[in-house]
Design a protein around this motif. Structure first.
Motif, PDB file in Angstrom:
ATOM      1  N   ASP A  99       0.874  -1.175   0.000  1.00  0.00           N
ATOM      2  CA  ASP A  99       0.000   0.000   0.000  1.00  0.00           C
ATOM      3  C   ASP A  99       0.909   1.222   0.000  1.00  0.00           C
ATOM      4  O   ASP A  99       1.199   1.816   1.043  1.00  0.00           O
ATOM      5  CB  ASP A  99      -0.904  -0.017   1.240  1.00  0.00           C
ATOM      6  N   TYR A 100       1.350   1.619  -1.181  1.00  0.00           N
ATOM      7  CA  TYR A 100       2.420   2.608  -1.300  1.00  0.00           C
ATOM      8  C   TYR A 100       1.960   4.043  -1.026  1.00  0.00           C
ATOM      9  O   TYR A 100       2.737   4.862  -0.538  1.00  0.00           O
ATOM     10  CB  TYR A 100       3.075   2.494  -2.668  1.00  0.00           C
ATOM     11  N   LYS A 101       0.700   4.347  -1.311  1.00  0.00           N
ATOM     12  CA  LYS A 101       0.190   5.684  -1.009  1.00  0.00           C
ATOM     13  C   LYS A 101       0.138   5.911   0.498  1.00  0.00           C
ATOM     14  O   LYS A 101       0.484   6.981   0.994  1.00  0.00           O
ATOM     15  CB  LYS A 101      -1.196   5.863  -1.633  1.00  0.00           C
ATOM     16  N   LYS A 102      -0.296   4.897   1.210  1.00  0.00           N
ATOM     17  CA  LYS A 102      -0.341   5.005   2.668  1.00  0.00           C
ATOM     18  C   LYS A 102       1.082   5.048   3.241  1.00  0.00           C
ATOM     19  O   LYS A 102       1.352   5.762   4.204  1.00  0.00           O
ATOM     20  CB  LYS A 102      -1.113   3.821   3.262  1.00  0.00           C
ATOM     21  N   ALA A 103       2.001   4.296   2.627  1.00  0.00           N
ATOM     22  CA  ALA A 103       3.397   4.314   3.064  1.00  0.00           C
ATOM     23  C   ALA A 103       3.976   5.722   2.952  1.00  0.00           C
ATOM     24  O   ALA A 103       4.682   6.190   3.850  1.00  0.00           O
ATOM     25  CB  ALA A 103       4.219   3.341   2.226  1.00  0.00           C
ATOM     26  N   LEU A 104       3.671   6.398   1.864  1.00  0.00           N
ATOM     27  CA  LEU A 104       4.159   7.772   1.673  1.00  0.00           C
ATOM     28  C   LEU A 104       3.599   8.696   2.744  1.00  0.00           C
ATOM     29  O   LEU A 104       4.329   9.514   3.317  1.00  0.00           O
ATOM     30  CB  LEU A 104       3.764   8.271   0.283  1.00  0.00           C
ATOM     31  N   GLN A 105       2.335   8.543   3.027  1.00  0.00           N
ATOM     32  CA  GLN A 105       1.694   9.351   4.065  1.00  0.00           C
ATOM     33  C   GLN A 105       2.400   9.174   5.414  1.00  0.00           C
ATOM     34  O   GLN A 105       2.723  10.155   6.099  1.00  0.00           O
ATOM     35  CB  GLN A 105       0.224   8.951   4.185  1.00  0.00           C
ATOM     36  N   TYR A 106       2.662   7.914   5.766  1.00  0.00           N
ATOM     37  CA  TYR A 106       3.342   7.649   7.040  1.00  0.00           C
ATOM     38  C   TYR A 106       4.792   8.124   7.017  1.00  0.00           C
ATOM     39  O   TYR A 106       5.322   8.607   8.019  1.00  0.00           O
ATOM     40  CB  TYR A 106       3.300   6.152   7.345  1.00  0.00           C
ATOM     41  N   GLY A 107       5.452   7.979   5.868  1.00  0.00           N
ATOM     42  CA  GLY A 107       6.845   8.413   5.764  1.00  0.00           C
ATOM     43  C   GLY A 107       6.987   9.905   5.983  1.00  0.00           C
ATOM     44  O   GLY A 107       7.891  10.361   6.716  1.00  0.00           O
ATOM     45  N   LEU A 108       6.127  10.692   5.357  1.00  0.00           N
ATOM     46  CA  LEU A 108       6.183  12.150   5.519  1.00  0.00           C
ATOM     47  C   LEU A 108       5.849  12.550   6.957  1.00  0.00           C
ATOM     48  O   LEU A 108       6.434  13.490   7.505  1.00  0.00           O
ATOM     49  CB  LEU A 108       5.220  12.817   4.535  1.00  0.00           C
ATOM     50  N   GLU A 109       4.938  11.814   7.571  1.00  0.00           N
ATOM     51  CA  GLU A 109       4.594  12.065   8.973  1.00  0.00           C
ATOM     52  C   GLU A 109       5.796  11.751   9.880  1.00  0.00           C
ATOM     53  O   GLU A 109       6.088  12.492  10.826  1.00  0.00           O
ATOM     54  CB  GLU A 109       3.402  11.207   9.370  1.00  0.00           C
ATOM     55  N   ALA A 110       6.510  10.661   9.562  1.00  0.00           N
ATOM     56  CA  ALA A 110       7.694  10.284  10.347  1.00  0.00           C
ATOM     57  C   ALA A 110       8.785  11.342  10.243  1.00  0.00           C
ATOM     58  O   ALA A 110       9.479  11.645  11.224  1.00  0.00           O
ATOM     59  CB  ALA A 110       8.220   8.933   9.874  1.00  0.00           C
ATOM     60  N   ILE A 111       8.948  11.940   9.061  1.00  0.00           N
ATOM     61  CA  ILE A 111       9.960  12.986   8.866  1.00  0.00           C
ATOM     62  C   ILE A 111       9.658  14.200   9.740  1.00  0.00           C
ATOM     63  O   ILE A 111      10.562  14.810  10.317  1.00  0.00           O
ATOM     64  CB  ILE A 111      10.048  13.386   7.383  1.00  0.00           C
ATOM     65  N   LYS A 112       8.375  14.538   9.855  1.00  0.00           N
ATOM     66  CA  LYS A 112       8.003  15.675  10.708  1.00  0.00           C
ATOM     67  C   LYS A 112       8.369  15.413  12.165  1.00  0.00           C
ATOM     68  O   LYS A 112       8.783  16.309  12.893  1.00  0.00           O
ATOM     69  CB  LYS A 112       6.503  15.944  10.587  1.00  0.00           C
TER      70      LYS A 112
END
Length: 301
Positions: free
Chosen positions: A37-50
């Motif tokens: 689920d790559y769209k959700k992965a991107l969402q979580y990745g950007l959240e992790a960076i914050k």
């Protein structure tokens, strides 16, 4: 044939990141990639960076998500940031590996070879056989792309010797591409069937989509157009569900070749244009160039 499958994520999060409950977005990013689920992965990745702006693993996972979505320039951008923050050799090995793969896909073979050699040296030094197999495979890819097919086959065969069963699917795909370029399509199909069996065994939906698209192309070359259409449409449907623009673009291009073989010049042109435009939009120059070359051949007829 297509430039097959990217590197896998062979990271041990327990080693690379020590966190509490606050680390959930980062763990969720990797879990989403595992679940395809790559769209959700991107969402979580950007959240992790914050939450963890100096953590290289957060940038790595975000880059991985962008890669799976076919956005290579953005993937490279985040991997470069991960590289700057990384201090562990194990993590650097994976970052270099991933960067080398993306540069290969973008047609920048000089940088691809630079990064693949960096990661190969680290893999050998760390005793990482899985990483070594990926690196040998990727170097083989570069030789394939510059037309040195025997050198490419040599590196793929070396990679097979140090690979686990799951990872052999990528190498089987690449060996199939070499035989296809040599004109031995039946041998190429044989290797792709090996990859399909392993992906089916492990439920690798992402890998199966790629396999189906590639084997569909090979059936065009053997003039088995009914099987070609079956596999191409099956693979395209899988990739559309995933949202992988790169493979959707490749499927469009191959469908263009199919319609050309069927004598439908209008549909052939339509799909080749769709494929070329989509591949250009994500920066996949080698595959876009292939579709454009087929368009030019079509216009000459």
């Amino acid at each position: 044939m297509e430039r097959f499958k990217k590197v896998g994520l062979a990271l041990s999060l327990s080693v690379l990141f020590f966190g509490t409950a606050k680390a959930d977005p980062l763990l969720d990013c990797f879990n989403s990639i595992k679940a395809q689920d790559y769209k959700k992965a991107l969402q979580y990745g950007l959240e992790a960076i914050k939450l963890f702006s100096d953590n290289p693993v957060a940038y790595f996972c975000t880059g991985a998500a962008y890669s799976d979505l076919g956005k290579y320039n953005l993937a490279i951008k985040y991997l470069k940031i991960a590289e700057r923050h990384a201090t562990q050799k194990q993590l650097l090995e994976h970052i270099y590996n991933f960067e080398g793969t993306l540069y290969t896909r973008m047609g920048d073979y000089k940088n691809a070879l630079l990064y693949d050699n960096r990661t190969l040296k680290l893999a050998i030094k760390l005793g990482d056989r899985k990483g070594e197999a990926f690196d040998l495979n990727n170097i083989g890819m570069i030789y394939r792309n510059i037309g040195k097919l025997d050198n490419a086959l040599e590196f793929y065969e070396k990679a097979l010797k140090v690979s686990d069963e799951k990872d052999k699917t990528t190498i089987y795909n690449n060996i199939a591409s070499i035989y296809a370029l040599k004109g031995d399509y039946n041998k190429a199909i044989e290797y792709l069937q090996k990859a399909i069996k392993i992906n089916q065994r492990y439920g690798n939906y992402f890998g199966l989509g790629e396999n189906y698209i590639n084997i569909g192309y090979l059936y065009i070359k053997t003039n088995n157009l009914s099987k070609a259409k079956e596999y191409l449409n099956k693979g395209l449907e899988m990739e559309e569900k995933i949202g992988n623009k790169r493979w959707i673009g490749v499927a469009y291009s191959y469908l263009g070749e199919l319609y050309k073989a069927e004598g439908d010049k209008t549909l052939a042109k339509e799909y080749l244009i769709k494929g070329a435009k989509l591949l250009m939009s994500i920066g996949d120059k080698p595959e876009a160039a292939w579709a454009i070359s087929k368009l030019k051949e079509l216009d000459k007829k």
